[in-house]
Design an enzyme around this catalytic site. Structure first.
Site, PDB file in Angstrom:
ATOM      1  N   SER A 496      64.518  10.332  13.358  1.00 48.25           N
ATOM      2  CA  SER A 496      65.765   9.640  13.686  1.00 48.25           C
ATOM      3  C   SER A 496      66.853  10.692  13.967  1.00 48.25           C
ATOM      4  CB  SER A 496      66.150   8.685  12.559  1.00 48.25           C
ATOM      5  OG  SER A 496      67.166   7.800  12.983  1.00 48.25           O
ATOM      6  N   ASP A 583      60.216   0.674  18.672  1.00 48.80           N
ATOM      7  CA  ASP A 583      61.445   1.108  18.000  1.00 48.80           C
ATOM      8  C   ASP A 583      62.663   0.417  18.623  1.00 48.80           C
ATOM      9  OD1 ASP A 583      63.582   2.477  16.858  1.00 48.80           O
ATOM     10  OD2 ASP A 583      62.625   4.425  17.003  1.00 48.80           O
ATOM     11  N   HIS A 615      60.759   2.090  14.213  1.00 47.51           N
ATOM     12  CA  HIS A 615      61.574   3.255  13.851  1.00 47.51           C
ATOM     13  C   HIS A 615      61.023   3.869  12.568  1.00 47.51           C
ATOM     14  CE1 HIS A 615      65.077   5.720  14.499  1.00 47.51           C
ATOM     15  NE2 HIS A 615      65.464   5.561  13.271  1.00 47.51           N
TER      16      HIS A 615
END
Length: 778
Positions: A496, A583, A615
């Protein structure tokens, strides 16, 4: 060739020396496979203990009577693919509820299952209570006064905003309580289960705490600006005042706990950090008495201050039982608060879970989390601090491999995600996995991390790739200067925002890192901001203020400069990229863009894509496949040791999710530097072809640089488009249209041709494209 031979000889000797001193290599399955048992809870009536345990290889929920052995437990869910990671009991102890999405798309629905229906050879059927498609359910409240009910927020009407519903658990009957047309981001019920408060994010990014009046109107009680935080926690036991956590005020840095008088708006300080070091962390409030039990501050290690003497004595007893080096968490309590599930953990202890009887003071051990993990082989987390490029002190955690001298070690930097989050002290599977492989592991809480006060958080505003990246770089320099890290064997791995920091590291400091693993990583800050999920509409302004605003020339230039994709030609570090196909936060196209750019440059890159993840990787088979490749990749370039191979299903899965980069395609070349070539501001008279019938439409556009807003009106309805994008002569955005009391979402895609006319389409799921043409009114 001679230099390569010398390097390879050195790595072989180094790894052999490491193996002679390090603890035995721990199987990666023990780190990242299914845990034996986790997530125990006690039912509110105290009769049952529930927990999560694999069933046919997938984590599911099990239930046993409180005093039964675990081998008598009954499985009550039958998920076959995606593991259940959390759940909770209904207040009447009749149902267990959990949420589930589809392959990581984060479109969660709420499910209920009745444990009483479980029997030998029979698993109860979990009922979908919310039944939403392409929507996200958020659990808001469980009312004591109506124990067969649950309040849930759903964005099934408008993807950007959640409405509030009450659902009857036993039947699934759903009742709309509040339609959200006021930018509401949360609701709060009082101690009598009456809906009293709401939270709103304004278009400026401010947060407002609102009182819901008897006529349904909203009255602002408290607010804070976009660079501050304030949130409603719970009602005081008098049911008149409200606990809030806030850092509002020009002369205020650390978040504090306050009481807010709802009549006068007066704020009364309850507590802030006695050591004046960190924000208030968590507040434990008794569901029975509505009194504060304890307040926790997440400093270098957690600090707990008790307000309830009875719970404090229990805490001291548990600390003595488990050892003073363990932190204690109260996981689950019965309604009468006589029985508790507790967990004792540390940096080298994932958790010891036990049942504690507060009356008899008896501790009954239940299980150890990841029982097969050899605790004696784990490495402690050390707190360090160092100065960044501008002198700001950066707190960080350093995990050193056990059994070897901390000199000239290979180093892996693991920046956390968020970035508005932080790493904390405790067991960390990635840090321990890497340390076991012989690496020093640095986890920096760079500026922009939460928990260290408003000034530290705001110091990260618009500093992606700049000072925030310096905070990571200077951590590496510090460890090199201290003699701990070998400057030639430094790697970086993150997910991320940590993935962005990884890509930024190999583009902005290309000589620093010898290997990099970027996971669900943004590569292009322009497209990242353009594709955030619709339900983040409330915090869009916060992103623009804290990351950057692409609608202004200076903001766009900043974001382009800070995007790793812009500097892809500087990459010379071996790179492994991994992403989840579904995601919703950082779209897979972020990975595709940089993979294609590297391929077109002729630079090798490895690419992993899991088709059933979002994600992050939740399925153990995917996680183990990723880390199997990652550890071999790091060992190749940094010289650590690694586990060869793995279970057949994991190695097969690695083959399945490894992408041939020759096959990666983009719908079209992404040009993040292309400015607007037209000014569409004005009133447009448009004819819309609605499935064979024409409709006259007025389109009023207001353009500022590369952004535009629009209002559309016709005889059958009206609509609005906010924060659309102009690229070249193309206009794109999401248009919300009100038709006969219903809101429809259309994708607006238009082009202004050489003659100055506009033409384009409106698209919506389940409808054929509606084409339109028009001209600007003189």
């Amino acid at each position: 060739m001679k230099r390569l031979a010398v390097l390879l000889t050195f790595l072989v000797v180094f790894v052999a020396k490491l193996d002679a001193q390090l603890p035995p290599l721990i199987d990666r399955e023990i780190f990242f496979g299914n845990p034996e048992i986790v997530g125990a809870q006690i039912s509110p009536d105290g009769k049952y203990v529930s927990f999560i345990k694999p069933y046919n290889g997938v984590r599911n929920i099990w239930v046993k009577e409180k005093d039964e052995p675990f081998d008598k437990a009954r499985v009550i869910t039958s998920e076959t693919k995606r593991p259940i990671t959390s759940y909770f009991w209904s207040l009447d102890s009749k149902y267990i509820l959990f949420v589930k999405d589809n392959d990581g798309d984060e479109n969660f629905n709420v499910y209920a299952v009745n444990p009483a229906e479980a029997a030998e050879g029979k698993i109860p059927v979990a009922r979908n209570l919310t039944k939403a498609e392409k929507a996200r359910a958020i659990i808001i409240h469980l009312p004591k006064s109506e124990r067969d009910a649950i309040y849930v927020a759903l964005n099934d009407r408008d993807p950007a905003w959640h409405d509030l519903y009450k659902i009857k658990i036993s039947t699934g009957d759903k009742t709309l309580i509040s339609e959200n047309k006021n930018r509401i981001t949360g609701w709060l019920f009082d101690n009598n289960d009456r809906l009293r408060m709401a939270l709103r994010n304004t278009e400026k990014g401010d947060t407002e705490i609102l009182a819901i009046q008897t006529d349904g109107s909203l009255k602002k009680i408290y607010s804070c600006n976009v660079f501050e935080s304030c949130s409603a926690l719970a009602f005081h036991k008098d049911n008149k005042r409200l606990y809030v956590i806030t850092n509002r005020g020009d002369d205020v840095n650390l978040a504090r706990l306050s009481l807010l008088d709802l009549e006068t708006g007066k704020e009364e300080l309850v507590e802030q950090d006695p050591l004046n070091r960190v924000d208030i962390g968590s507040v434990g409030i008794s569901n029975k008495t509505k009194e504060i039990i304890s307040i926790t501050y997440f400093d270098d290690k957690p600090r707990v201050y008790f307000k309830d003497k009875g719970f404090e004595e229990d805490y001291k007893l548990l600390k003595k039982y488990f050892g003073d080096d363990k932190a204690i968490s109260f996981v689950s309590m019965t309604e009468d608060e006589d029985l508790m599930i507790v967990n004792a953990y540390s940096d080298t202890e994932p958790g010891i879970t036990a049942l504690f009887d507060r009356k008899t003071k008896k501790v009954t051990p239940l299980y150890r989390i990841r029982e097969r993990l050899p605790r004696e082989a784990l490495a402690p987390m050390k707190v360090i601090r160092y100065k960044s490029s501008d002198g700001l002190e950066i707190p960080a955690y350093l995990t050193l491999p056990k059994g070897v001298e901390p000199r000239k070690l290979p180093l892996v930097v693991v920046p956390h995600g968020g970035p508005w989050a932080r790493d904390v002290w405790g067991y960390n599977s990635i840090a321990q996995f890497l340390a076991n492989r012989g690496y020093a592991v640095l986890q920096p809480n760079f500026r922009g991390s939460t928990g260290y006060g408003k000034k530290f958080l705001n110091a990260g505003n618009k500093q992606w790739g700049d000072l925030m990246q310096d905070d990571i770089t200077w951590g590496v320099k510090y460890l090199i200067e201290e003699g701990i890290a070998d400057p030639k064997r430094v790697g970086i791995m993150g997910g991320s925002y940590g993935g962005y920091a990884t890509l930024a590291g190999v583009t902005f400091t290309p000589d620093l890192y010898a290997a990099a693993v970027a996971f669900v990583a943004p590569s292009n800050l322009i497209t990242l901001l353009e594709t955030i999920p619709p339900y983040w509409a409330a915090v869009k302004t916060i992103f623009l203020e804290r990351v950057g605003d692409p609608s202004t020339p200076e903001g766009r230039a900043q974001l382009i400069r800070q995007s790793p994709l812009t500097h892809v030609d500087k990459i010379k570090t071996p790179l492994l990229i991994a992403h989840g196909a579904n995601d919703p936060r950082v779209k897979k196209s972020e990975a595709d863009q940089i993979v294609v750019a590297l391929r077109e440059r002729g630079y090798p890159v490895e690419y992993i894509v899991a088709p059933d993840e979002g994600h992050g990787f939740l399925r153990p088979v995917n996680s183990m496949a990723l880390y199997a490749r990652a550890e071999e990749f790091l060992a190749k370039y940094l010289g650590g040791r690694y586990q060869q191979g793995g279970p057949p299903e994991v190695m097969q899965r690695l083959k399945e999710i490894t992408v041939d980069i020759k096959t990666v395609t983009m719908p079209k070349t992404v040009d993040i530097t292309k400015p607007a070539d037209v000014n569409a501001t004005g009133k447009w008279l448009v004819t819309l072809d609605a499935m064979g019938q024409t409709l006259s439409v007025t389109l009023e556009i207001n353009q500022k640089d590369s952004r535009f807003d629009a209002v559309i009106s016709s005889a059958v309805g009206s609509g609005r488009l906010d924060n659309g994008k102009v690229s070249g002569k193309n206009l794109k955005g999401n248009l919300k249209v009100e038709l006969q009391g219903q809101t429809l979402d259309f994708e607006f895609d238009a082009f202004i041709d050489e003659s100055g006319k506009i033409q384009g389409t409106l698209s919506a799921p389940g409808l054929p494209p509606l084409s339109f043409t028009g001209k600007r009114e003189n």
